[in-house]
Structure formats: structure tokens, C-alpha cells
Design a protein around this motif. Structure first.
Motif: not given
Length: 675
Positions: A85, A301, A304, A404
């Protein structure tokens, strides 16, 4: 040393239960070191974390600091598991002054079948606390060393207990033959506002701070309690000199003056602060709800970014051949050869790898800069990446990101509904929420970690390299409001007498509740803007209405508010998400996300707004406005109409007012957003 890293008076005693068991086994002594209880990760991070007193069937324990957990992980081959995370990890690293801190789950492993040995070497090391015990048969009060311990059945941890082996009963009802009687924890403790906790000094108390007249160093004490339900109703008696002293003398402000000063003890770390604490101690009970307040941060989350991937890789590289990497920095080929067997680099290009190495080798920022970042950190910063990502429309009817755990679907919401007040709706079909524990406080909770750093009790003796975290999976509904309408409405509210009354009440509340913080922080910087009050109230009425149809209780639904004005650091936000999560790996059942269908959601919102116009406490509730010396942080809101459970509300039912939502009697109609 910073305020969050106190100096300790002496080296702590090492807590290593499995190592102790190995030593006893090698010496030919058979001891039972079976586990004494269990707890869910959610309870261990929010209720019974390190430093909390956890009730077991026969006695109480305290989970130890994270330093002692390292010995549990060290018995396993390979690196401990890590929870990914990046956004949360970066915030935790900033708040704990540890650049490359990791997020790790609790030391636990599922068993493949009944009787399996898998995971038997994993667990949370704990200390028995308090260590003053009272015999239930004769009322004898003594230290743990005076009692016997039994835990002989591996699959019956509920039978683990301490016993007084030769109990002859109470003086007024003696037994002819001794028998073993269960010993339970003596229920009084001493705590201080800076988070220290200590045993109650019963021998010191009964003798008024002097030695026993009999000359015995450790006289036998007795705790008698003939009245239940009246606070500190017990009486401590010394059987050697016959002195007696009731515990109710230690209650209240007058009683605090009779107690010794705090010694600065952290039992979860096994340490005392050098020179003591100096704060007045306060009498506490084992089961007091204000004995432990966990300080946590959480994040949904998101997929990314490139910066997040670089940060995650840098954390993994830091503990892997750090000195060797310094020798070959800039050479991607040699770096891959060194890390080939230890770090998964598939799919990582050379540019990302070199950037991660540079970040891993970068020196720590100066102590002054770190403290300044903590002081100026705003919890809203944790929400900004979520808000920015949720502004993007999903690619196709359903966008799923396996890494995620986030799955989004856009709903065909009519932006003309109610004048375009709610402009956009997303169905969050699945999500992963990560919660990290930073520390804890005692006696009083804190809204912010950075208010008084010394009151945040650390989880480790030295600067932490990791902290414990949990993962929840679930679903939700995201609603975005029209920014132009919100801004126009907000400008009207800010010029109203009602808003000025709320601002003045907030100033009084902040000064009264956070007197030390208020000396250096302007209360206005902590006041939530009108849009927050609006969205907060709206979220609460939605939670109440959702609970009637989604199949989840209102207490299992929670809010996540994105409500702040535009600034140099972040864009303006006006939206909210109603979520439900579970610690189970399968997540939840989909009952909430089904309500995001446009027609169904429209009906639910209409009903919620209709119900918000009436309260069984009206007109008192509808016209409530703080004035004079009143410092409550809500207006037309009470438990009959808007307020929610503590598991649902992120602000403890503050910053609520139905008059900002719908028109109510009392002359504040123009302030209602939904007309």
C-alpha cells in the motif's frame, strides 16, 4: 531523540517465549508454552494492540512491542510478508520518522487440516499484565510469583489459569483442608496522560508510603470487596501489621494527590523512562474504555503509479545488500545480478530499477525537517490520491485492477437530478482497504497524531523498521457533487450567522479540549469547511437509509469523505463514498453495490432526504445552535435523526447539521443545499 522516541532508564528484559521453551527443552525440563488465546486482526489493531490489556477467560495479558515480534518472524526462513500500500506506507514513514518502514500483517498462518502444525510457531508475544493477582478463595493479594500456572491442554487455552495451590479459605469461613483456587488479576492500575501504565503499588498504598511495622519486606496483603458496582470499593489489608486502607481514597482529584507520581513505565516495551515521568498518576480499572486508544491511518489502495512502484521497490532493496548496491549504483546489469535470487525484478525496467536504488541509498532527512513534516502534515493528504484517481472514468463498463483489488463501474447517472447536485456515481464493486497502527494514547484520544507527539506511545524501543497492518476487502458507492454548485452554496453559508456560531463554538471547543495544542495552533485551521458539514450529514442519512435495504447493518457501513477547498497543494474536492469491508479474504457479498443502480439509488436518496426533514426530537433538534459558553460541534443533529455509530463515522459525530442539507423550521431555509 524526538518526542516519539524516549530515552529509557535501563535495558529492557527480552521477551522470547519460543526461545525460552527451547532452552527449557534442552535442559530437560518440561514446560507447557501453549498459546493462551486468540483474536481477530481487526480487534488486535483497533482494541487490543500492543500496550492494551486483553481479557482472557482466567487472566489478562498485554501484547508486547513490535521488537519482540521480530523474534517470531526470525524463526522462519525468508523475509516476512509485506502488505503493498505505497500511499499509506509513505505517510506512515513520515509520521514515524522512518524512511523505509514496511507494513506487515500479524504473524499468523492458516492450518491446512485439523491437527496440522502449520503456523504453530507464529503468534503475538505477550506479557501477563497486571502481575498482582487475587485469590478468589481467600482474597490473598500477591505478585504472580506467589501463584502457580497451569496450561496443560493444547486445544483448551480457556483453561490456562493461575492458582493459589494451598488456599485455606477466608478467615471468617476457613477450610479444614487446603485446595487449589483460581487467582484473578487485581483490577487497579495507574496511568498518566503521556501514555504510561503501571501496576498499582498495593503495599505502598496500605502502609502510606512507609515500610510495614512488622519489618517484613514483602508482607502478605488481602483485598476484600463486599460491595459491587460502586467504583473502587475494595479495601487493602496487611495481615502482618493489620493496617487497612480503602481504594476509594484514590478516586477523583482529591485521590490523585495521594498517589505516587508516574514512573514512566511502558510495560509493552519492558522499559521505564530515564528520570521517571513526573506526571500525576491516575487510578484506572483494567476494563476501562480509555485505557488504550489506537492511532491508525487507513487508505483505499489505488492502482500504483510509476512513483509508487519505485517507492515499493526501494523499500525491498533497502534490506538487501545495501552496501553492495552502493558500490554498483548506476549499473543496472550488475544490480540485477546481485539481486537475482532475492528480489523479483521481472517487468521492472532499468530506469525504474536505478531510480529505486538511488531512493533506497538516499540519506535520511535532517531531524528538524522530519519534525517539521510531521507538524505540518494534514490527514487530507492521504485522501488526495484517492480523489484524483476516482475522477477518471473507468475504461469500459467495468475496470478491474488485480494488483490493487479495485474494480470500478460507472453508472449512467442523470446529472440533471436536483439541479445537478450529484453529478457522478461510481459503483466500487471491490476494493482493498489497508489499516496501519502507528501508536496509541491513554486516558484521552487525539484527533491528530502530530498534536502532541509525546503523548503518542511508540510501538518499538528504537526507530521502527515496520509496523503492523491489516487488509479489509469490500465494496462501496462513490458519489461526486458538482463543484460549481458546492462553491456557490458554500459562499452563502460562510456569510450566515449560523456558520459564525459554529465557528465560534469550534474555537471554544478546541481551546477547552486541546489547551496545550491551542497555544501554537490556530483553531480555525482545524475547522472543517461548510462542504464537509454538508457531505458528512448527507453520508449519515444515506447510511441510515442504505441499512434498510442493503442487508448490512448501519454499524457495518462507513463513510469516506472528500471535502476540501482548492489550494496550492491539492484540487478542490466534493464527494463521498459509503463502504462496507470485512477482514475475510473473500470480502463482502455485493448487497451495497447493487444499490448504485441509478433508479434505485435515486429513490434511496429521496427517502433519506425526506426522513432528514423530521426528527422525533424536533423542534429542539431542528433549532439547536451553540451559543454563550456552549462548545458542541454539531447543530441540528442527534441520535434520533443523523448521528451514527463510532464504527461508521470518521469524526465521532461532529460537524453535522441537517439545516445545511434540507430546509427545517427556524428561518435557515436559504442554507439548505437540497431544496
Amino acid at each position: 531523540m524526538t518526542d516519539t522516541q524516549p530515552r529509557f532508564a535501563k535495558a529492557p528484559k527480552v521477551l522470547d517465549p519460543l526461545g525460552d521453551a527451547d532452552t527449557e527443552r534442552e535442559a530437560g525440563r518440561k514446560r507447557n508454552y501453549a498459546k493462551v488465546g486468540s483474536g481477530r486482526p481487526s480487534s488486535l489493531i483497533y482494541t487490543y494492540g500492543p500496550g492494551a490489556v486483553m481479557d482472557l477467560p482466567q487472566f489478562t495479558i498485554m501484547p508486547s512491542g513490535l521488537d519482540d515480534w521480530d523474534r517470531i518472524w526470525a524463526r522462519r526462513d525468508g523475509a516476512p510478508p509485506v502488505i503493498e500500500a505505497p500511499q499509506l506506507r509513505q505517510v506512515v514513514a513520515k509520521l514515524l520518522n522512518s524512511k523505509h518502514i514496511e507494513l506487515r500483517p500479524f504473524p499468523w498462518q492458516a492450518v491446512a487440516f485439523t491437527g496440522s502444525e502449520d503456523g504453530r510457531d507464529l503468534g503475538v508475544p505477550s506479557r501477563v499484565f497486571p502481575q498482582w493477582l487475587r485469590c478468589t478463595g481467600c482474597d490473598n493479594l500477591g505478585l504472580i510469583s506467589q501463584f502457580s500456572y497451569a496450561n496443560v491442554k493444547r486445544y483448551r487455552p480457556d483453561q490456562a489459569r493461575f492458582t493459589h495451590e494451598k488456599c485455606y479459605g477466608r478467615p471468617d469461613r476457613p477450610r479444614s483442608k487446603p485446595s487449589a483456587q483460581t487467582a484473578v488479576p487485581a483490577r487497579y492500575l495507574l496511568a498518566c496522560p503521556d501514555g504510561h501504565l503501571d501496576e498499582f503499588p498495593y503495599d505502598w498504598w496500605v502502609h502510606g508510603g512507609a515500610a510495614c511495622a512488622s519489618g517484613i519486606d514483602h508482607p502478605q496483603l488481602r483485598m476484600t470487596d463486599r460491595t459491587a458496582g460502586k467504583g473502587a470499593a475494595a479495601t487493602i489489608t496487611c495481615t502482618q501489621c493489620d493496617k487497612k486502607r480503602p481504594m476509594n481514597e484514590a478516586q477523583g482529584e482529591a485521590g490523585a494527590a495521594k498517589l505516587p507520581y508516574c514512573r514512566g513505565r511502558h510495560p509493552h516495551l519492558g522499559t521505564f523512562e530515564s528520570g521517571g515521568c513526573g506526571n500525576p498518576a491516575k487510578l484506572m480499572l483494567i476494563g476501562a474504555s480509555n485505557l488504550w486508544f489506537g492511532s491508525t491511518q487507513s487508505v483505499i489502495v489505488m492502482p500504483q503509479s510509476e512513483a509508487d512502484r519505485t517507492d515499493s521497490l526501494a523499500v525491498r532493496l533497502r534490506g538487501t545488500h545495501g552496501e553492495d548496491l552502493a558500490e554498483v549504483r548506476g549499473n543496472a546489469k550488475l544490480i540485477r545480478m546481485i539481486l537475482k535470487s532475492q528480489v523479483e525484478l521481472e517487468g521492472v525496467d532499468d530506469a525504474t530499477l536505478l531510480a529505486a536504488v538511488e531512493e533506497a541509498l538516499a540519506p535520511e532527512a535532517p531531524e528538524e525537517d522530519q519534525e517539521e513534516r510531521i507538524r505540518t502534515w494534514d490527514p487530507v493528504d492521504l485522501l488526495v490520491p484517492e480523489w484524483v484517481y476516482l475522477q477518471k472514468d473507468p475504461l469500459g463498463p467495468r475496470q478491474e485492477d488485480p494488483a490493487s483489488g479495485l474494480t470500478l463501474s460507472k453508472r449512467d447517472w442523470e446529472s440533471t437530478w436536483r439541479g445537478g447536485s450529484v453529478s457522478r456515481v461510481l459503483a466500487v464493486e471491490s476494493l482493498r482497504k489497508v489499516n496501519a497502527l502507528l501508536g496509541f494514547t491513554r486516558i484521552d484520544d487525539m484527533d491528530r497524531v502530530g498534536d502532541l507527539p509525546r503523548r503518542l506511545v511508540p510501538l518499538t524501543r528504537d526507530r521502527p523498521e515496520w509496523t503492523v497492518a491489516t487488509e479489509d476487502r469490500g465494496e462501496g458507492i462513490f458519489l461526486q457533487f458538482d463543484e460549481a454548485r458546492i462553491a456557490a452554496w458554500e459562499s452563502v453559508v460562510e456569510d450566515s450567522p449560523l456558520w459564525q456560531a459554529h465557528v465560534e463554538a469550534h474555537d471554544r471547543n478546541f481551546t477547552n479540549r486541546f489547551s496545550e495544542t491551542a497555544e501554537r495552533v490556530k483553531p480555525s485551521t482545524r475547522m472543517r469547511p461548510p462542504r464537509y458539514w454538508l457531505l458528512h450529514t448527507f453520508a449519515h442519512v444515506l447510511i441510515r437509509q442504505f441499512a434498510l435495504t442493503c442487508g448490512y447493518s448501519a454499524a457495518s457501513l462507513s463513510e469516506r469523505l472528500y471535502a476540501w477547498k482548492e489550494s496550492e497543494e491539492r484540487p478542490a474536492a466534493a464527494g463521498l463514498a459509503i463502504l462496507t469491508t470485512a477482514s475475510d479474504s473473500d470480502g463482502t457479498l455485493g448487497g451495497l453495490v447493487q444499490l448504485s443502480e441509478p433508479e434505485r439509488l435515486r429513490q434511496i436518496i429521496e427517502r433519506a432526504l425526506y426522513r432528514a426533514r423530521r426528527c422525533s426530537s424536533d423542534p429542539m433538534c431542528a433549532t439547536r445552535t451553540p451559543s454563550g459558553n456552549e462548545d458542541f460541534l454539531h447543530g441540528a443533529a442527534c441520535h434520533c435523526c443523523v448521528m451514527a455509530s463510532e464504527t461508521s463515522c470518521e469524526r465521532a459525530n461532529r460537524f453535522l447539521d441537517r439545516r445545511f442539507l434540507v430546509e427545517l423550521p427556524g428561518g435557515h431555509g436559504p442554507l439548505a443545499f437540497f431544496t
